[in-house]
Scaffold this motif. Structure first.
Motif, PDB file in Angstrom:
ATOM      1  N   ALA A 107       0.836  -1.206   0.000  1.00 41.30           N
ATOM      2  CA  ALA A 107       0.000   0.000   0.000  1.00 41.30           C
ATOM      3  C   ALA A 107       0.869   1.254   0.000  1.00 41.30           C
ATOM      4  O   ALA A 107       0.566   2.236  -0.686  1.00 41.30           O
ATOM      5  CB  ALA A 107      -0.935  -0.006   1.203  1.00 41.30           C
ATOM      6  N   TYR A 108       1.961   1.232   0.769  1.00 44.36           N
ATOM      7  CA  TYR A 108       2.886   2.372   0.803  1.00 44.36           C
ATOM      8  C   TYR A 108       3.411   2.676  -0.599  1.00 44.36           C
ATOM      9  O   TYR A 108       3.406   3.826  -1.041  1.00 44.36           O
ATOM     10  CB  TYR A 108       4.050   2.090   1.760  1.00 44.36           C
ATOM     11  N   PHE A 109       3.859   1.647  -1.316  1.00 40.66           N
ATOM     12  CA  PHE A 109       4.406   1.868  -2.653  1.00 40.66           C
ATOM     13  C   PHE A 109       3.317   2.272  -3.643  1.00 40.66           C
ATOM     14  O   PHE A 109       3.598   2.973  -4.613  1.00 40.66           O
ATOM     15  CB  PHE A 109       5.212   0.662  -3.126  1.00 40.66           C
ATOM     16  N   THR A 110       2.084   1.894  -3.389  1.00 45.32           N
ATOM     17  CA  THR A 110       0.969   2.373  -4.204  1.00 45.32           C
ATOM     18  C   THR A 110       0.827   3.884  -4.025  1.00 45.32           C
ATOM     19  O   THR A 110       0.657   4.621  -4.999  1.00 45.32           O
ATOM     20  CB  THR A 110      -0.335   1.653  -3.810  1.00 45.32           C
ATOM     21  N   PHE A 111       0.912   4.343  -2.781  1.00 41.68           N
ATOM     22  CA  PHE A 111       0.877   5.791  -2.524  1.00 41.68           C
ATOM     23  C   PHE A 111       2.065   6.481  -3.196  1.00 41.68           C
ATOM     24  O   PHE A 111       1.921   7.559  -3.763  1.00 41.68           O
ATOM     25  CB  PHE A 111       0.898   6.090  -1.027  1.00 41.68           C
ATOM     26  N   GLN A 112       3.250   5.884  -3.115  1.00 40.12           N
ATOM     27  CA  GLN A 112       4.432   6.490  -3.726  1.00 40.12           C
ATOM     28  C   GLN A 112       4.268   6.641  -5.238  1.00 40.12           C
ATOM     29  O   GLN A 112       4.705   7.630  -5.808  1.00 40.12           O
ATOM     30  CB  GLN A 112       5.685   5.669  -3.416  1.00 40.12           C
ATOM     31  N   GLN A 138       1.236   6.818  -6.887  1.00 42.79           N
ATOM     32  CA  GLN A 138       0.074   7.610  -7.286  1.00 42.79           C
ATOM     33  C   GLN A 138      -0.062   8.943  -6.566  1.00 42.79           C
ATOM     34  O   GLN A 138      -0.612   9.891  -7.119  1.00 42.79           O
ATOM     35  CB  GLN A 138      -1.204   6.785  -7.105  1.00 42.79           C
ATOM     36  N   ARG A 139       0.391   9.041  -5.324  1.00 39.92           N
ATOM     37  CA  ARG A 139       0.256  10.276  -4.549  1.00 39.92           C
ATOM     38  C   ARG A 139       1.519  10.530  -3.722  1.00 39.92           C
ATOM     39  O   ARG A 139       1.484  10.573  -2.497  1.00 39.92           O
ATOM     40  CB  ARG A 139      -0.961  10.176  -3.610  1.00 39.92           C
ATOM     41  N   PRO A 140       2.660  10.714  -4.386  1.00 47.57           N
ATOM     42  CA  PRO A 140       3.921  10.857  -3.645  1.00 47.57           C
ATOM     43  C   PRO A 140       3.991  12.100  -2.772  1.00 47.57           C
ATOM     44  O   PRO A 140       4.858  12.195  -1.899  1.00 47.57           O
ATOM     45  CB  PRO A 140       4.979  10.898  -4.763  1.00 47.57           C
ATOM     46  N   GLU A 141       3.087  13.050  -2.981  1.00 49.47           N
ATOM     47  CA  GLU A 141       3.114  14.276  -2.176  1.00 49.47           C
ATOM     48  C   GLU A 141       2.576  14.060  -0.761  1.00 49.47           C
ATOM     49  O   GLU A 141       2.771  14.906   0.115  1.00 49.47           O
ATOM     50  CB  GLU A 141       2.309  15.380  -2.873  1.00 49.47           C
ATOM     51  N   LEU A 142       1.904  12.936  -0.512  1.00 50.77           N
ATOM     52  CA  LEU A 142       1.341  12.669   0.808  1.00 50.77           C
ATOM     53  C   LEU A 142       2.411  12.125   1.757  1.00 50.77           C
ATOM     54  O   LEU A 142       3.365  11.474   1.341  1.00 50.77           O
ATOM     55  CB  LEU A 142       0.189  11.673   0.702  1.00 50.77           C
ATOM     56  N   ASP A 143       2.230  12.385   3.034  1.00 49.74           N
ATOM     57  CA  ASP A 143       3.134  11.937   4.090  1.00 49.74           C
ATOM     58  C   ASP A 143       2.645  10.572   4.560  1.00 49.74           C
ATOM     59  O   ASP A 143       1.729  10.470   5.381  1.00 49.74           O
ATOM     60  CB  ASP A 143       3.096  12.967   5.228  1.00 49.74           C
ATOM     61  N   VAL A 144       3.234   9.482   4.019  1.00 49.70           N
ATOM     62  CA  VAL A 144       2.747   8.116   4.251  1.00 49.70           C
ATOM     63  C   VAL A 144       3.873   7.241   4.785  1.00 49.70           C
ATOM     64  O   VAL A 144       5.019   7.344   4.335  1.00 49.70           O
ATOM     65  CB  VAL A 144       2.191   7.504   2.942  1.00 49.70           C
ATOM     66  N   TYR A 145       3.526   6.366   5.732  1.00 50.78           N
ATOM     67  CA  TYR A 145       4.468   5.432   6.341  1.00 50.78           C
ATOM     68  C   TYR A 145       3.787   4.076   6.462  1.00 50.78           C
ATOM     69  O   TYR A 145       2.566   3.978   6.426  1.00 50.78           O
ATOM     70  CB  TYR A 145       4.888   5.908   7.741  1.00 50.78           C
ATOM     71  N   TYR A 146       4.584   3.035   6.643  1.00 47.90           N
ATOM     72  CA  TYR A 146       4.021   1.710   6.902  1.00 47.90           C
ATOM     73  C   TYR A 146       4.793   1.047   8.030  1.00 47.90           C
ATOM     74  O   TYR A 146       5.970   1.317   8.241  1.00 47.90           O
ATOM     75  CB  TYR A 146       4.029   0.841   5.632  1.00 47.90           C
ATOM     76  N   LEU A 147       4.100   0.187   8.763  1.00 48.04           N
ATOM     77  CA  LEU A 147       4.716  -0.543   9.863  1.00 48.04           C
ATOM     78  C   LEU A 147       5.239  -1.862   9.304  1.00 48.04           C
ATOM     79  O   LEU A 147       4.455  -2.711   8.882  1.00 48.04           O
ATOM     80  CB  LEU A 147       3.710  -0.786  10.987  1.00 48.04           C
ATOM     81  N   ASP A 148       6.551  -2.013   9.273  1.00 51.28           N
ATOM     82  CA  ASP A 148       7.195  -3.211   8.756  1.00 51.28           C
ATOM     83  C   ASP A 148       7.501  -4.131   9.932  1.00 51.28           C
ATOM     84  O   ASP A 148       8.619  -4.142  10.457  1.00 51.28           O
ATOM     85  CB  ASP A 148       8.473  -2.831   8.000  1.00 51.28           C
ATOM     86  N   ALA A 149       6.467  -4.872  10.386  1.00 57.88           N
ATOM     87  CA  ALA A 149       6.629  -5.715  11.564  1.00 57.88           C
ATOM     88  C   ALA A 149       5.537  -6.782  11.595  1.00 57.88           C
ATOM     89  O   ALA A 149       4.490  -6.621  10.967  1.00 57.88           O
ATOM     90  CB  ALA A 149       6.530  -4.859  12.827  1.00 57.88           C
ATOM     91  N   ASN A 150       5.808  -7.838  12.335  1.00 58.20           N
ATOM     92  CA  ASN A 150       4.784  -8.844  12.606  1.00 58.20           C
ATOM     93  C   ASN A 150       3.961  -8.347  13.786  1.00 58.20           C
ATOM     94  O   ASN A 150       4.509  -8.089  14.860  1.00 58.20           O
ATOM     95  CB  ASN A 150       5.411 -10.192  12.937  1.00 58.20           C
ATOM     96  N   VAL A 151       2.658  -8.204  13.572  1.00 55.64           N
ATOM     97  CA  VAL A 151       1.790  -7.626  14.584  1.00 55.64           C
ATOM     98  C   VAL A 151       0.610  -8.564  14.828  1.00 55.64           C
ATOM     99  O   VAL A 151       0.016  -9.086  13.883  1.00 55.64           O
ATOM    100  CB  VAL A 151       1.245  -6.247  14.133  1.00 55.64           C
ATOM    101  N   SER A 152       0.288  -8.784  16.086  1.00 57.23           N
ATOM    102  CA  SER A 152      -0.929  -9.528  16.426  1.00 57.23           C
ATOM    103  C   SER A 152      -1.877  -8.553  17.121  1.00 57.23           C
ATOM    104  O   SER A 152      -1.449  -7.668  17.872  1.00 57.23           O
ATOM    105  CB  SER A 152      -0.608 -10.727  17.313  1.00 57.23           C
ATOM    106  N   TYR A 153      -3.155  -8.726  16.835  1.00 56.78           N
ATOM    107  CA  TYR A 153      -4.184  -7.811  17.337  1.00 56.78           C
ATOM    108  C   TYR A 153      -5.146  -8.569  18.231  1.00 56.78           C
ATOM    109  O   TYR A 153      -5.585  -9.668  17.899  1.00 56.78           O
ATOM    110  CB  TYR A 153      -4.966  -7.196  16.161  1.00 56.78           C
ATOM    111  N   GLY A 154      -5.507  -7.962  19.361  1.00 58.37           N
ATOM    112  CA  GLY A 154      -6.468  -8.571  20.269  1.00 58.37           C
ATOM    113  C   GLY A 154      -7.870  -8.044  20.013  1.00 58.37           C
ATOM    114  O   GLY A 154      -8.059  -6.949  19.470  1.00 58.37           O
ATOM    115  N   GLU A 155      -8.853  -8.831  20.406  1.00 60.65           N
ATOM    116  CA  GLU A 155     -10.256  -8.421  20.253  1.00 60.65           C
ATOM    117  C   GLU A 155     -10.562  -7.168  21.058  1.00 60.65           C
ATOM    118  O   GLU A 155     -11.505  -6.440  20.753  1.00 60.65           O
ATOM    119  CB  GLU A 155     -11.182  -9.559  20.683  1.00 60.65           C
ATOM    120  N   ASP A 156      -9.754  -6.894  22.089  1.00 63.66           N
ATOM    121  CA  ASP A 156      -9.976  -5.740  22.954  1.00 63.66           C
ATOM    122  C   ASP A 156      -9.323  -4.459  22.432  1.00 63.66           C
ATOM    123  O   ASP A 156      -9.306  -3.447  23.119  1.00 63.66           O
ATOM    124  CB  ASP A 156      -9.464  -6.053  24.364  1.00 63.66           C
ATOM    125  N   GLY A 157      -8.759  -4.494  21.218  1.00 64.38           N
ATOM    126  CA  GLY A 157      -8.111  -3.317  20.657  1.00 64.38           C
ATOM    127  C   GLY A 157      -6.635  -3.217  20.975  1.00 64.38           C
ATOM    128  O   GLY A 157      -5.980  -2.261  20.600  1.00 64.38           O
TER     129      GLY A 157
END
Length: 158
Positions: A127-132, A134-153
């Motif tokens: 998605a980051y490279f898609t922004f780069q 099509q819309r390189p003027e936007l301030d965009v970042y991505y989290l390059d990590a393994n992330v697990s999410y809980g049901e509680d947020g």
């Protein structure tokens, strides 16, 4: 991994570039040349986002601190599919997969930095490279990590 509509372009890189599409190589994402760095520095205002190891990535520790102290300062987009998102996500995140981002690219503004997240960094990187592209003027970042999410947020970076 969540990639959809992936195809091989049989004519190869040269014809791909002839069609006006951008080519990305490992050098493009690891070592930008001096002209690109200078151009990027002139085009964008400095952000308070601490960058990670790879261009466009957000530092993991900085991301955790940001979520604890000021999550409203960014637009957080979770690029996982609906099923994954429904099993657990950050409360402030909006869900939008890469295809939906492409379809709605004109609707993004520059009010806040955009941070893209997923489960491994692969889809958020895409998605980051898609922004780069099509819309390189936007301030965009991505989290390059393994992330697990809980049901509680909650979330955990592994």
């Amino acid at each position: 991994m969540g990639y959809e509509n992936v195809v091989v372009f049989p004519e190869g890189d040269e014809h791909w570039a002839d069609q006006g599409y951008k080519l990305w190589t490992i050098e493009d994402i690891t070592e930008p040349d001096e002209a690109e760095v200078a151009e990027a520095e002139e085009a964008a205002e400095p952000s308070d986002i601490k960058e990670g190891e790879f261009p466009g990535s957000i530092d993991e520790d900085f991301f955790v601190e940001l979520m604890e102290t000021d999550p409203g300062s960014i637009r957080l987009i979770d690029v996982r599919d609906e099923d994954e998102f429904s099993r657990g996500h950050l409360p402030q995140a909006e869900r939008m997969n890469v295809d939906e981002i492409r379809a709605n690219m004109d609707e993004f503004d520059d009010e806040k930095p955009i941070v893209l997240i997923c489960a491994t960094g692969a889809r958020s990187g895409e998605a980051y490279f898609t922004f780069q592209d099509q819309r390189p003027e936007l301030d965009v970042y991505y989290l390059d990590a393994n992330v697990s999410y809980g049901e509680d947020g909650s979330f955990e970076i592994e």
